[in-house]
Scaffold this motif. Structure first.
Motif, short mmCIF file in Angstrom:
data_model
loop_
_atom_site.label_atom_id
_atom_site.label_comp_id
_atom_site.label_asym_id
_atom_site.label_seq_id
_atom_site.Cartn_x
_atom_site.Cartn_y
_atom_site.Cartn_z
N GLU A 1 47.53 35.60 46.73
CA GLU A 1 46.59 36.07 45.71
C GLU A 1 45.19 36.32 46.29
OE1 GLU A 1 46.59 33.85 42.11
OE2 GLU A 1 48.71 34.31 41.76
N VAL A 2 44.55 37.39 45.86
CA VAL A 2 43.19 37.69 46.33
C VAL A 2 42.16 36.96 45.45
CG1 VAL A 2 41.52 39.51 46.83
CG2 VAL A 2 43.95 39.97 47.10
N GLN A 3 42.37 37.00 44.14
CA GLN A 3 41.51 36.33 43.15
C GLN A 3 40.05 36.75 43.23
OE1 GLN A 3 42.19 32.11 42.77
NE2 GLN A 3 44.39 32.35 42.63
N PHE A 4 39.82 37.99 43.66
CA PHE A 4 38.44 38.47 43.79
C PHE A 4 37.69 38.46 42.45
CE2 PHE A 4 35.61 42.35 43.88
CZ PHE A 4 34.66 41.83 44.75
N PHE A 5 38.37 38.91 41.39
CA PHE A 5 37.68 39.04 40.10
C PHE A 5 37.59 37.72 39.33
CE2 PHE A 5 39.59 43.32 40.85
CZ PHE A 5 38.39 43.98 41.08
N SER A 6 38.30 36.69 39.80
CA SER A 6 38.28 35.43 39.04
C SER A 6 37.67 34.28 39.82
CB SER A 6 39.72 35.06 38.62
OG SER A 6 40.55 34.99 39.76
N ASP A 7 37.38 34.48 41.10
CA ASP A 7 36.78 33.40 41.88
C ASP A 7 35.32 33.81 42.14
OD1 ASP A 7 35.75 32.02 44.17
OD2 ASP A 7 37.79 31.40 44.68
N ASP A 8 34.39 33.10 41.51
CA ASP A 8 32.98 33.51 41.57
C ASP A 8 32.45 33.56 43.00
OD1 ASP A 8 33.13 33.71 38.88
OD2 ASP A 8 32.05 31.86 38.45
N THR A 9 32.92 32.66 43.85
CA THR A 9 32.43 32.65 45.24
C THR A 9 32.94 33.89 45.98
OG1 THR A 9 32.67 30.28 45.09
CG2 THR A 9 32.24 31.17 47.28
N LEU A 10 34.22 34.21 45.79
CA LEU A 10 34.78 35.40 46.46
C LEU A 10 34.14 36.67 45.91
CD1 LEU A 10 38.57 34.50 46.65
CD2 LEU A 10 36.84 34.32 48.45
N TYR A 11 33.89 36.69 44.62
CA TYR A 11 33.31 37.88 44.00
C TYR A 11 31.94 38.19 44.60
CZ TYR A 11 31.88 41.20 40.43
OH TYR A 11 31.45 42.34 39.79
N GLN A 12 31.19 37.13 44.93
CA GLN A 12 29.86 37.32 45.53
C GLN A 12 29.96 38.06 46.87
OE1 GLN A 12 26.84 36.35 44.35
NE2 GLN A 12 27.58 35.35 42.50
N PRO B 1 37.20 34.85 31.88
CA PRO B 1 36.38 35.59 30.92
C PRO B 1 35.69 36.82 31.49
CG PRO B 1 35.43 33.41 31.41
CD PRO B 1 36.79 33.45 32.04
N GLN B 2 35.35 36.81 32.79
CA GLN B 2 34.64 37.97 33.34
C GLN B 2 35.54 38.95 34.09
OE1 GLN B 2 31.98 35.01 34.73
NE2 GLN B 2 30.33 36.49 34.76
N ALA B 3 36.79 38.56 34.32
CA ALA B 3 37.67 39.41 35.14
C ALA B 3 37.84 40.83 34.57
CB ALA B 3 39.02 38.75 35.35
N PRO B 4 38.02 41.00 33.24
CA PRO B 4 38.22 42.38 32.77
C PRO B 4 37.02 43.28 33.05
CG PRO B 4 38.82 40.79 31.05
CD PRO B 4 38.18 40.01 32.16
N GLN B 5 35.83 42.77 32.80
CA GLN B 5 34.63 43.59 33.03
C GLN B 5 34.45 43.90 34.52
OE1 GLN B 5 30.81 41.76 32.48
NE2 GLN B 5 29.85 43.70 31.89
N ARG B 6 34.66 42.86 35.35
CA ARG B 6 34.51 43.05 36.79
C ARG B 6 35.54 44.04 37.33
NH1 ARG B 6 33.81 36.71 38.65
NH2 ARG B 6 31.64 36.48 38.05
N ALA B 7 36.78 43.89 36.87
CA ALA B 7 37.86 44.77 37.36
C ALA B 7 37.59 46.21 36.93
CB ALA B 7 39.20 44.29 36.85
N LYS B 8 37.20 46.37 35.70
CA LYS B 8 36.96 47.73 35.18
C LYS B 8 35.85 48.43 35.98
CE LYS B 8 36.66 51.14 32.20
NZ LYS B 8 37.63 52.02 31.65
N ALA B 9 34.81 47.66 36.36
CA ALA B 9 33.69 48.26 37.08
C ALA B 9 34.10 48.75 38.47
CB ALA B 9 32.54 47.27 37.19
N VAL B 10 35.10 48.09 39.07
CA VAL B 10 35.52 48.49 40.42
C VAL B 10 36.74 49.42 40.35
CG1 VAL B 10 36.36 47.65 42.65
CG2 VAL B 10 34.60 46.38 41.44
#
Ligand SMILES: Nc1ncnc2c1ncn2[C@@H]1O[C@H](COP(=O)(O)OS(=O)(=O)O)[C@@H](OP(=O)(O)O)[C@H]1O
Length: 437
Positions: free
Chosen positions: A189-200, A247-256
Motif C-alpha cells: 500500500e502507498v497510503q499517500f492520501f491517508s498518511d499525513d506524513t507521506l502526503y507532506q 476524512p481528507q483522502a477524497p479531497q486530496r485524491a481528487k486534486a491529484v
C-alpha cells in the motif's frame, strides 16, 4: 483566507508599454496560488493605463487590500525585468493607502509574515497538492521529470479487511496493468492520501512509487521487418485500504487524480468488523488481546479510552453509505465501481470480468488462472508450473466463528446504516450486494 484575485481584464495587458525593452511581452501577476500566466501587450488592456492605475487608487485592488485580512500578490521574479506592472502598481497602491487610511504599512520580512499567516489560518499548514496534468498550459511548462503518465488511473479504496489484497493481487496479473512498488512502511500500500506524513512529501514522491516508464518498452525498430503494433497502454493502479474512511483522502485524491476510477469492496460489515478485530489481535494490539470481540463492539464512549477507540475503529468503517457519500462529494458516481465482497470470495473470476469491463481493459482468462484451494478455503492463483499460489497467512486467517449473540448485536447495530446504503445504491441505480438484500 481571502487571496487577492485580479479582475480578468487585469490579466490581459501589462501596465506600461516597453517599446525599447528587450522583452516584447510582460508577465502579469499570477492569479492566486495557481499557476496562471498571461503575456499580453499593453495596448490590448481595456481602458488603458488610467484604468489600471485607478484599480490601485481607490479601485478594486485597493478595496481588496482593505477588506481582506491577508492579500497575497504574486508576480514572476524571473520576468521582473519586464514586470513594470508590479513596480508601478504597488507603489501607487501603498501611496494611496497611506494617504487615505490610517493603516500602518511595514515590512516584517517573509518568515514573520508566514508566522502571522499560519497563526490566522492554521488549517493551511497542511497543503493540498494539485496535479498540473489536467491543464494543457501547465503540462506544456512542466519539468522533464514530471511525467503525467506515471500517476495511477485507478484507486482501490478499501475498506480494510474487505478483500482488497485479493483484488490487488488478481488485477496485477493482467498484462496491461501495473501497480506501485512495494513500500517499506505499508507493504503493497502507498497510503499517500491517508498518511499525513507521506502526503507532506508531495506529488513527486507519490509518482516515484510507480514504475517509470509505465508502458512496456518498445522493441528497437528494424526496418527490414514489418513494423510491429505499438505496445498496449498500461494502466497504473494502487490500493490503499485506508483511503475509504480517511476524512481528507477524497479531497486530496481528487486534486491529484481528478479522472481516476475508484473501486470499493462492500463486504458484510459485521464480518468485516470481526475480521478487523482478528487482524488487530494477530498484530498483538494490547486492547484487542485483552478484550473479547463482544466487549469491543459493545464498548461505549464512557468505556476506557483505548477500548472505545478500538471499538470506533472496528465499527465505523462499516458505515458504508457515509464514506461512499463523502467520496461522491468529490467524484462522479460513474467513476466508482462497487464490488460485492461475497462475490469476490466465491466467484472471483466473474468479479474480475466486471472490473475489466469497468476499466475498459481487454479480457483476461481469470477463469483458468484462479482456482479454489480447499486447504486455504479461498481462490488462489494458478502459476505457470500448475502450482497454486494463495495469499499469505494474514489473508484468509483461521479463527473461531463469530458467536450468534455478536452476530445479532451487529445486525441490529448496522441495520440503520445498511438501510441508508440500500437507499443510496437505489438512488445510484446500483445492484445491492447479496448480503444487503
Ligand atoms: N482469495 C482470497 N484469499 C484470501 N483472503 C481473501 C480472498 N478473497 C477475499 N479474502 C478476504 O480478504 C480478507 C482480507 O482483506 P484485505 O486484504 O482487504 O485486508 S487488509 O485490509 O489489506 O489487511 C480476508 O479476511 P480474513 O478471512 O479475516 O483473513 C478474507 O476474508
Amino acid at each position: 483566507m481571502s487571496l487577492f484575485s485580479v479582475p480578468s481584464s487585469f490579466h490581459s495587458s501589462p501596465l506600461v508599454p516597453l517599446p525599447s525593452s528587450p522583452c516584447s511581452h510582460q508577465v502579469l501577476p499570477r492569479q492566486t496560488c495557481r499557476l496562471f500566466t498571461h503575456t499580453f501587450l499593453y495596448s490590448h488592456f481595456p481602458g488603458g493605463r488610467n484604468q489600471l492605475v485607478s484599480l490601485a487608487a481607490g479601485g478594486e485592488v485597493f478595496l481588496t487590500l482593505l477588506r481582506t485580512p491577508v492579500s497575497i500578490f504574486m508576480t514572476h521574479t524571473p520576468n521582473y525585468c519586464c514586470d513594470r506592472l508590479a513596480l508601478t502598481l504597488f507603489p501607487a497602491l501603498f501611496k494611496f493607502t497611506s494617504r487615505w487610511t490610517q493603516l500602518q504599512l511595514s515590512y516584517p520580512g517573509p518568515l514573520a509574515m508566514a508566522d502571522r499567516y499560519f497563526s490566522l489560518y492554521p488549517e493551511d499548514t497542511s497543503p493540498l497538492w494539485t496535479s498540473p496534468c489536467s491543464n494543457k498550459r501547465h503540462r506544456e511548462i512542466l519539468p522533464a521529470w514530471f511525467n503525467c503518465s506515471q500517476l495511477p488511473q485507478l484507486l482501490i479504496l478499501g475498506p480494510q479487511k474487505s478483500g482488497t489484497t485479493a483484488l490487488h493481487t488478481f488485477l496485477s496479473l493482467h498484462p496491461q496493468v501495473q501497480t506501485n512498488r512495494q513500500s517499506e512502511l505499508h507493504y503493497e500500500e502507498v497510503q499517500f492520501f491517508s498518511d499525513d506524513t507521506l502526503y507532506q512529501r508531495g506529488i513527486q514522491w507519490y509518482m516515484e512509487q510507480f514504475p517509470y516508464p509505465p508502458s512496456p518498452s518498445v522493441p528497437p525498430t528494424n526496418s527490414s521487418l514489418p513494423s510491429s503494433p505499438p505496445p498496449p497502454p498500461t494502466l497504473l493502479f494502487e490500493k490503499s485500504a485506508t483511503y475509504f474512511v480517511h476524512p481528507q483522502a477524497p479531497q486530496r485524491a481528487k486534486a491529484v487524480l481528478p479522472q481516476a476510477q475508484l473501486v470499493v469492496i462492500l463486504a458484510d460489515p459485521s464480518h468485516r468488523a470481526y475480521s478487523w478485530y482478528q487482524h488487530q489481535r494477530a498484530h498483538s494490539d494490547p486492547t484487542a488481546v485483552r478484550f473479547s470481540f463482544s466487549e469491543v463492539i459493545r464498548a461505549s464512549p464512557s468505556s476506557p479510552p483505548h477500548l472505545s477507540s478500538l471499538s470506533h475503529h472496528c465499527l465505523t468503517p462499516g458505515h458504508y453509505h457515509q464514506h461512499i457519500s463523502h467520496w461522491l462529494e468529490y467524484y462522479d458516481h460513474s467513476q466508482l465501481l462497487l464490488i460485492d465482497g461475497d462475490e469476490l470470495v466465491e466467484r472471483p473470476a466473474a468479479v474480475m470480468d466486471q472490473l475489466l469491463e469497468f476499466l475498459r481493459l481487454p479480457f483476461h482468462p481469470f477463469q483458468n488462472i484462479l482456482q479454489y484451494d480447499s486447504r486455504k478455503g479461498f481462490y488462489c492463483v494458478v502459476e505457470s508450473n500448475r502450482r497454486k499460489k494463495c495469499l499469505g497467512k494474514s489473508k484468509g486467517r483461521s479463527y473461531p466463528p463469530m458467536t450468534d449473540e455478536d452476530q445479532q448485536w451487529l445486525s441490529s447495530y448496522y441495520a440503520p446504516h445498511n438501510a441508508q446504503l440500500k437507499e443510496l445504491l437505489t438512488r445510484l441505480g446500483r445492484t445491492p450486494p447479496r448480503w444487503l438484500i
